[in-house]
Design a protein around this motif. Structure first.
Motif, short mmCIF file in Angstrom:
data_model
loop_
_atom_site.label_atom_id
_atom_site.label_comp_id
_atom_site.label_asym_id
_atom_site.label_seq_id
_atom_site.Cartn_x
_atom_site.Cartn_y
_atom_site.Cartn_z
N GLN A 113 1.59 12.80 3.24
CA GLN A 113 0.24 13.23 2.90
C GLN A 113 -0.52 12.15 2.13
O GLN A 113 -1.69 11.89 2.38
N ILE A 114 0.16 11.53 1.17
CA ILE A 114 -0.48 10.46 0.41
C ILE A 114 -0.86 9.30 1.32
O ILE A 114 -1.93 8.70 1.20
N SER A 115 0.04 8.98 2.26
CA SER A 115 -0.26 7.88 3.19
C SER A 115 -1.49 8.21 4.03
O SER A 115 -2.36 7.35 4.23
N MET A 116 -1.56 9.47 4.50
CA MET A 116 -2.73 9.86 5.29
C MET A 116 -4.00 9.81 4.44
O MET A 116 -5.07 9.34 4.91
N MET A 117 -3.92 10.28 3.19
CA MET A 117 -5.09 10.26 2.32
C MET A 117 -5.51 8.84 2.00
O MET A 117 -6.71 8.52 1.95
N GLN A 118 -4.54 7.95 1.80
CA GLN A 118 -4.87 6.56 1.54
C GLN A 118 -5.56 5.94 2.75
O GLN A 118 -6.52 5.17 2.61
N SER A 119 -5.05 6.26 3.95
CA SER A 119 -5.69 5.74 5.16
C SER A 119 -7.12 6.26 5.28
O SER A 119 -8.04 5.50 5.61
N GLU A 120 -7.30 7.58 5.00
CA GLU A 120 -8.64 8.16 5.05
C GLU A 120 -9.56 7.52 4.01
O GLU A 120 -10.74 7.26 4.27
N LEU A 121 -9.00 7.25 2.84
CA LEU A 121 -9.78 6.62 1.79
C LEU A 121 -10.21 5.21 2.19
O LEU A 121 -11.35 4.78 1.93
N LEU A 122 -9.29 4.49 2.82
CA LEU A 122 -9.63 3.14 3.29
C LEU A 122 -10.72 3.19 4.34
O LEU A 122 -11.64 2.35 4.34
N ARG A 123 -10.60 4.17 5.27
CA ARG A 123 -11.64 4.30 6.28
C ARG A 123 -13.00 4.64 5.64
O ARG A 123 -14.04 4.10 6.03
N SER A 124 -12.99 5.54 4.65
CA SER A 124 -14.23 5.88 3.96
C SER A 124 -14.83 4.67 3.25
O SER A 124 -16.04 4.45 3.25
N GLU A 125 -13.95 3.88 2.65
CA GLU A 125 -14.41 2.68 1.96
C GLU A 125 -15.03 1.69 2.94
O GLU A 125 -16.08 1.08 2.66
N ASP A 126 -14.40 1.56 4.10
CA ASP A 126 -14.97 0.66 5.12
C ASP A 126 -16.34 1.16 5.58
O ASP A 126 -17.29 0.36 5.73
N GLN A 127 -16.44 2.49 5.81
CA GLN A 127 -17.72 3.04 6.23
C GLN A 127 -18.78 2.83 5.15
O GLN A 127 -19.94 2.52 5.43
N ARG A 128 -18.37 3.01 3.88
CA ARG A 128 -19.34 2.81 2.79
C ARG A 128 -19.84 1.37 2.75
O ARG A 128 -21.04 1.12 2.55
N ARG A 129 -18.89 0.45 2.94
CA ARG A 129 -19.30 -0.96 2.93
C ARG A 129 -20.24 -1.26 4.10
O ARG A 129 -21.23 -1.99 3.96
N THR A 210 -1.84 14.61 -6.79
CA THR A 210 -0.64 14.49 -5.95
C THR A 210 0.37 13.54 -6.57
O THR A 210 1.58 13.78 -6.52
N GLU A 211 -0.11 12.47 -7.19
CA GLU A 211 0.80 11.51 -7.85
C GLU A 211 1.53 12.18 -9.02
O GLU A 211 2.72 11.95 -9.24
N LEU A 212 0.81 13.05 -9.78
CA LEU A 212 1.45 13.78 -10.88
C LEU A 212 2.52 14.73 -10.34
O LEU A 212 3.63 14.81 -10.90
N GLU A 213 2.20 15.45 -9.27
CA GLU A 213 3.20 16.35 -8.67
C GLU A 213 4.41 15.58 -8.19
O GLU A 213 5.55 16.02 -8.35
N LEU A 214 4.18 14.42 -7.60
CA LEU A 214 5.31 13.61 -7.13
C LEU A 214 6.17 13.14 -8.30
O LEU A 214 7.40 13.10 -8.20
#
Length: 435
Positions: A113-129, A210-214
């Protein structure tokens, strides 16, 4: 001087043991036997010594019998307590292993889940840029348009003297249309940029939770692993000591059992977790270490069934002779004395190689076990197994007797390793320390 001492001694004996005559009469003659004072003294001393020896021997036998009974009862209680403890540890070990596997699965799912969220975050960051870049282009275009509009206004002012006014109206309408189009595009771009920024902030906040739960899950996994590792250490060390006390190398023994293993369950397979091309997972390494200890306990259990760590006599008995030199010869075993017919049990799994009469041994049973070990049960009254028969630890194989060169009902029990006699009590005591 010597004659006077002898005379006084004889007079003393005459007072206490006067000379007597024992008459033996037949039909034809009468004879008598004279019992001197010295003879009576010797007879009285012998009878006294015999009675004293009988009393002392009876007392020793009674004390030995009582002590043996108490020792065996205590050993049985200790064995029951240890078995209950081992069963409890085994149940707790299984529960902890299941919890560890479930925790590892949850941990892997959270990582995905974290990996998917990180990927989504990267995609969002690219779109923002990309939107910021587009916004900068639009702003630059808008500035150019504004300058062009100013230029158009200037031209409009110059064309104010145009009597018809057609050219000025057309230029002003085109300029206003261009400005409206650019303003609309700029507003839409700014709204999309704000939406992407809001999504990025939400993703970052959720990633922190999620990091705290982990981290909490990892701490719980560490505690579970620690308890399992302590339980494995408590279970494995006494078994190591048992085999070493019997003069057996645990590593070589387990390697031999593993090569010849054919029972149910089998050696435990190590866990395999995907590392996504990174370093090995430490949790997987700890889990595999616990599984390795469980596998070692399982192999020890198999080895303990095949090595003679049990006692051949379960009923009340007494030790009458141990292993070692006796009357200038090696007594190659240990003797257990009990009434005729007392059950005799196999001390380990094995195959009967001999069951019959054998000179001074009387009725003798030989059982061949693993690891080059052979056990012998001699002076039996009866035998309940035959050659070639496979027996199990604790199976009744015969009855105690007095056959062969024996002075009373007992079992002569031997253990031979590679044909060489060893002290059976080494194995029996090692087994009692664990079982």
């Amino acid at each position: 001087m010597r004659s006077r001492l002898t005379t006084r001694l004889h007079a003393f004996l005459e007072r206490h043991f006067p000379e007597k005559r024992l008459f033996l009469r037949s039909d034809t003659e009468t004879r008598f036997i004279r019992l001197k004072s010295e003879t009576q003294l010797v007879a009285w001393a012998g009878a006294t010594a015999l009675v004293a020896w009988t009393i002392i021997a009876t007392a020793i036998l009674l004390m030995d019998s009582i002590g043996s009974g108490n020792f065996r009862a205590q050993a049985e209680r200790d064995q029951m307590i240890y078995e209950n403890r081992l069963n409890a540890l085994s149940a707790e070990r299984d529960n902890r292993a299941e919890e560890a596997v479930a925790a590892q699965e949850r941990f892997s799912s959270a990582l995905e889940q974290i990996s998917m969220m990180q990927s989504e975050l990267l995609r969002s960051e690219d779109q923002r840029r990309e939107l910021e870049t587009g916004l900068e282009v639009v702003q630059a275009t808008l500035r150019n348009t504004m300058r062009e509009r100013e230029d158009a206004r200037d031209q409009l002012a110059l064309m104010a003297d145009d009597p018809n006014g057609t050219a000025a109206a057309t230029l002003s309408a085109e300029a206003n249309s261009t400005v409206d189009l650019l303003a609309t595009a700029l507003a839409e771009t700014a709204a999309e940029r704000d939406s992407i920024a809001s999504d990025a902030r939400f993703a970052l906040d959720h990633a922190a939770e999620t990091e705290l739960e982990l981290r909490l899950l990892q701490e719980k996994n560490d505690e579970i692993f620690r308890q399992l590792e302590e339980a494995m250490l408590v279970s494995v060390e006494p078994l190591d000591d048992m085999f070493r006390a019997a003069g057996m190398n645990p590593d070589n023994l387990l390697a031999q059992v593993r090569r010849g293993y054919s029972g149910q369950g089998g050696p435990l397979t190590p866990l395999q977790f995907s590392t996504r091309g990174g370093a090995p997972d430490p949790d997987a390494a700890r889990a595999n270490g616990i599984l390795s200890s469980m596998d070692r306990i399982n192999l020890y259990r198999i080895a303990a069934e095949r090595a003679p760590f049990d006692t051949p006599v379960k009923a009340a008995f007494r030790f009458t002779s141990g292993f070692g030199q006796r009357w200038g010869r090696l007594h190659a075993g240990t003797d257990f004395a009990a009434p005729i017919g007392t059950p005799i049990y196999a001390t380990a799994d094995g195959v009967v190689t001999s069951a019959g009469w054998s000179s001074g041994y009387g009725r003798l049973i030989k059982i061949q076990h693993e690891f080059g070990i052979e056990t012998r049960y001699a002076h039996l009254n009866s035998m309940r197994v035959s050659v070639g028969q496979r027996v199990s630890r604790g199976q009744r194989i015969g009855d105690m007797g007095n056959s062969g060169r024996s002075t009373g009902p007992h079992l002569h029990y031997e253990i031979r390793v590679g044909g060489t006699p060893v002290n059976p009590m080494t194995y029996i005591r090692a087994g009692q320390d664990v079982f």
